[in-house]
Design a protein around this motif. Structure first.
Motif, PDB file in Angstrom:
ATOM      1  N   THR A 189       6.929  -5.052   9.932  1.00  8.15           N
ATOM      2  CA  THR A 189       7.938  -4.147   9.387  1.00  8.15           C
ATOM      3  C   THR A 189       7.944  -2.836  10.151  1.00  8.15           C
ATOM      4  O   THR A 189       6.891  -2.234  10.377  1.00  8.15           O
ATOM      5  CB  THR A 189       7.656  -3.864   7.902  1.00  8.15           C
ATOM      6  N   GLY A 190       9.130  -2.383  10.545  1.00  4.27           N
ATOM      7  CA  GLY A 190       9.263  -1.100  11.219  1.00  4.27           C
ATOM      8  C   GLY A 190       9.009   0.049  10.264  1.00  4.27           C
ATOM      9  O   GLY A 190       9.218  -0.064   9.046  1.00  4.27           O
ATOM     10  N   THR A 191       8.571   1.186  10.798  1.00  4.30           N
ATOM     11  CA  THR A 191       8.162   2.301   9.947  1.00  4.30           C
ATOM     12  C   THR A 191       9.325   2.870   9.132  1.00  4.30           C
ATOM     13  O   THR A 191       9.130   3.293   7.982  1.00  4.30           O
ATOM     14  CB  THR A 191       7.528   3.420  10.794  1.00  4.30           C
ATOM     15  N   ALA A 192      10.526   2.902   9.684  1.00  4.73           N
ATOM     16  CA  ALA A 192      11.659   3.452   8.950  1.00  4.73           C
ATOM     17  C   ALA A 192      12.032   2.602   7.746  1.00  4.73           C
ATOM     18  O   ALA A 192      12.627   3.097   6.783  1.00  4.73           O
ATOM     19  CB  ALA A 192      12.862   3.604   9.884  1.00  4.73           C
ATOM     20  N   THR A 193      11.680   1.324   7.798  1.00  4.15           N
ATOM     21  CA  THR A 193      12.009   0.417   6.699  1.00  4.15           C
ATOM     22  C   THR A 193      11.222   0.761   5.438  1.00  4.15           C
ATOM     23  O   THR A 193      11.671   0.503   4.324  1.00  4.15           O
ATOM     24  CB  THR A 193      11.758  -1.039   7.118  1.00  4.15           C
ATOM     25  N   TYR A 194      10.041   1.355   5.599  1.00  5.36           N
ATOM     26  CA  TYR A 194       9.231   1.711   4.438  1.00  5.36           C
ATOM     27  C   TYR A 194       9.991   2.702   3.553  1.00  5.36           C
ATOM     28  O   TYR A 194      10.068   2.525   2.324  1.00  5.36           O
ATOM     29  CB  TYR A 194       7.904   2.319   4.882  1.00  5.36           C
ATOM     30  N   ASN A 195      10.534   3.746   4.149  1.00 13.08           N
ATOM     31  CA  ASN A 195      11.287   4.725   3.365  1.00 13.08           C
ATOM     32  C   ASN A 195      12.574   4.128   2.813  1.00 13.08           C
ATOM     33  O   ASN A 195      13.004   4.480   1.709  1.00 13.08           O
ATOM     34  CB  ASN A 195      11.596   5.959   4.209  1.00 13.08           C
ATOM     35  N   SER A 196      13.191   3.226   3.572  1.00 11.23           N
ATOM     36  CA  SER A 196      14.374   2.537   3.082  1.00 11.23           C
ATOM     37  C   SER A 196      14.040   1.745   1.821  1.00 11.23           C
ATOM     38  O   SER A 196      14.791   1.744   0.837  1.00 11.23           O
ATOM     39  CB  SER A 196      14.936   1.605   4.162  1.00 11.23           C
ATOM     40  N   PHE A 197      12.884   1.081   1.839  1.00 12.21           N
ATOM     41  CA  PHE A 197      12.464   0.285   0.692  1.00 12.21           C
ATOM     42  C   PHE A 197      12.202   1.189  -0.515  1.00 12.21           C
ATOM     43  O   PHE A 197      12.562   0.862  -1.655  1.00 12.21           O
ATOM     44  CB  PHE A 197      11.205  -0.497   1.048  1.00 12.21           C
ATOM     45  N   ILE A 216       4.093   5.749  -5.484  1.00  8.64           N
ATOM     46  CA  ILE A 216       4.290   5.789  -6.937  1.00  8.64           C
ATOM     47  C   ILE A 216       3.202   6.636  -7.596  1.00  8.64           C
ATOM     48  O   ILE A 216       3.478   7.448  -8.487  1.00  8.64           O
ATOM     49  CB  ILE A 216       4.310   4.370  -7.522  1.00  8.64           C
ATOM     50  N   LEU A 217       1.959   6.449  -7.159  1.00  9.76           N
ATOM     51  CA  LEU A 217       0.869   7.228  -7.736  1.00  9.76           C
ATOM     52  C   LEU A 217       1.036   8.726  -7.455  1.00  9.76           C
ATOM     53  O   LEU A 217       0.757   9.564  -8.321  1.00  9.76           O
ATOM     54  CB  LEU A 217      -0.476   6.749  -7.184  1.00  9.76           C
ATOM     55  N   ARG A 218       1.524   9.047  -6.254  1.00 12.60           N
ATOM     56  CA  ARG A 218       1.636  10.459  -5.868  1.00 12.60           C
ATOM     57  C   ARG A 218       2.934  11.104  -6.368  1.00 12.60           C
ATOM     58  O   ARG A 218       2.919  12.194  -6.945  1.00 12.60           O
ATOM     59  CB  ARG A 218       1.555  10.585  -4.345  1.00 12.60           C
ATOM     60  N   ASP A 219       4.058  10.425  -6.130  1.00 11.83           N
ATOM     61  CA  ASP A 219       5.363  11.030  -6.402  1.00 11.83           C
ATOM     62  C   ASP A 219       6.071  10.458  -7.622  1.00 11.83           C
ATOM     63  O   ASP A 219       7.049  11.044  -8.102  1.00 11.83           O
ATOM     64  CB  ASP A 219       6.286  10.862  -5.188  1.00 11.83           C
ATOM     65  N   GLY A 220       5.609   9.303  -8.089  1.00 13.12           N
ATOM     66  CA  GLY A 220       6.306   8.614  -9.161  1.00 13.12           C
ATOM     67  C   GLY A 220       6.490   9.392 -10.446  1.00 13.12           C
ATOM     68  O   GLY A 220       7.610   9.418 -11.002  1.00 13.12           O
ATOM     69  N   PRO A 221       5.443  10.034 -10.969  1.00 11.54           N
ATOM     70  CA  PRO A 221       5.591  10.718 -12.262  1.00 11.54           C
ATOM     71  C   PRO A 221       6.730  11.727 -12.318  1.00 11.54           C
ATOM     72  O   PRO A 221       7.461  11.795 -13.305  1.00 11.54           O
ATOM     73  CB  PRO A 221       4.222  11.388 -12.443  1.00 11.54           C
ATOM     74  N   ARG A 222       6.925  12.498 -11.255  1.00  8.65           N
ATOM     75  CA  ARG A 222       8.009  13.495 -11.284  1.00  8.65           C
ATOM     76  C   ARG A 222       9.378  12.836 -11.091  1.00  8.65           C
ATOM     77  O   ARG A 222      10.415  13.471 -11.364  1.00  8.65           O
ATOM     78  CB  ARG A 222       7.787  14.561 -10.213  1.00  8.65           C
ATOM     79  N   VAL A 255       0.843  -1.203   0.000  1.00  6.77           N
ATOM     80  CA  VAL A 255       0.000   0.000   0.000  1.00  6.77           C
ATOM     81  C   VAL A 255       0.878   1.253   0.000  1.00  6.77           C
ATOM     82  O   VAL A 255       0.633   2.214  -0.758  1.00  6.77           O
ATOM     83  CB  VAL A 255      -0.943  -0.003   1.222  1.00  6.77           C
ATOM     84  N   PHE A 256       1.897   1.251   0.844  1.00 11.90           N
ATOM     85  CA  PHE A 256       2.804   2.394   0.924  1.00 11.90           C
ATOM     86  C   PHE A 256       3.458   2.678  -0.425  1.00 11.90           C
ATOM     87  O   PHE A 256       3.489   3.825  -0.892  1.00 11.90           O
ATOM     88  CB  PHE A 256       3.875   2.121   1.984  1.00 11.90           C
ATOM     89  N   LEU A 257       3.964   1.625  -1.075  1.00 10.26           N
ATOM     90  CA  LEU A 257       4.660   1.816  -2.349  1.00 10.26           C
ATOM     91  C   LEU A 257       3.713   2.282  -3.446  1.00 10.26           C
ATOM     92  O   LEU A 257       4.048   3.177  -4.234  1.00 10.26           O
ATOM     93  CB  LEU A 257       5.341   0.510  -2.767  1.00 10.26           C
TER      94      LEU A 257
END
Length: 278
Positions: free
Chosen positions: A253-261, A26-32, A20-22
């Motif tokens: 999964t820890g929250t910081a890992t999401y941004n790492s991924f 991608i939908l929000r920030d991916g295009p730029r 869900v996070f990814l």
């Protein structure tokens, strides 16, 4: 193939918390950033309705090639890597969010061969592993002698295949659940030890059998996971790190890992058809 020289089409396999996070990123920030979604698949497609545009929902994973992705991101379960990993690599780069699947030496070999044969890279995200590139450099230079990783979490955060943690009680404190090779540990806790699997990939000369791992249940860890890494080199050289990764009760999964991924995904732009720690 990419839609143009600067755009990557991303297929996401799995729609749990990380998926869900990814997808949202991608939908929000991916295009730029030069990323667009080619498809999203989930075992239960009903979970995607209302959250993912209908034209991006892939109902049958076996038809993934029709969506012509540049990178497929697996974020669901090692079973999907076993069943589809080689097929994914025949069509695109693959980022494996469940690298514990690589503890199976036969599968590991097949994925490496497919990567080489099709010139598509098998990406392994570092996740919660701190210093993965340093470990890899030591490994490649022949100076890595030993590697040990301990992961400590609240018992509600573990997803184990056995019944060794069914009797935990709140307030019981600390309990070592397993200590041994990462090869033995991955099948026991396939959703919890992907950080260890990434370390075993970085430490290729030691491999899954040579890297040692330990998982610890601790009812005091209500707000974060703890990852401890001990690296040993020649002539008394050693490095010890401790990472506290904020996490909710019950979170795998820890929250910081999401941004790492997410940062790992941004590096998946082709590295010559090989295994690449990102």
């Amino acid at each position: 193939m990419a839609t143009d020289a600067s755009t990557l089409r991303i297929g996401v396999v799995g729609y749990g918390h990380l998926g869900v996070f990814l997808v949202e990123k991608i939908l929000r920030d991916g295009p730029r950033l030069g990323l667009i979604l080619s498809f999203v698949w989930n075992r239960n497609p009903d979970k995607l309705k209302g959250s993912v545009p209908a034209e991006l929902i892939l109902k049958d994973l076996s038809s993934f090639a029709d969506r012509r992705s540049d990178v497929i991101v697996e974020v669901c379960h090692p079973h999907i890597v076993r069943k589809f990993g080689v097929h994914f690599l025949s069509q695109s780069h693959l980022m494996v969010g469940s690298p514990s699947a690589l503890s199976d030496p036969d599968l590991n070999q097949k994925l490496c061969q497919a990567s080489l044969q099709h010139a598509n890279t098998l990406y392994v995200p570092s996740g919660a592993l701190w210093g993965g590139q340093d470990i890899q450099r030591m490994n490649d230079s022949g100076t890595l002698k030993a590697l040990f990783i301990r992961m400590s979490k609240h018992p509600s955060c573990f997803r184990l295949t056995g019944d060794i943690l069914t009797d935990w009680t709140e307030g019981e404190g600390r309990r070592v659940l397993f200590s041994g090779s990462v090869a033995e540990l991955c099948p026991l806790a396939p959703n919890n030890v992907n950080t260890m699997a990434a370390a075993a990939v970085a430490a290729g000369t030691l491999g899954f059998t040579g890297v040692r791992g330990e998982i610890v249940s601790d009812t005091k860890l209500r707000d974060y996971h703890v990852v401890e890494v001990e690296v040993t080199g020649p002539d008394g050289f050693s490095v010890n790190t401790v990472r506290r990764n904020p996490a909710n009760l019950g979170a795998v999964t820890g929250t910081a890992t999401y941004n790492s991924f997410w940062n790992s995904l941004l590096t998946c732009k082709g590295h010559g058809g090989r295994v690449y720690l990102c």
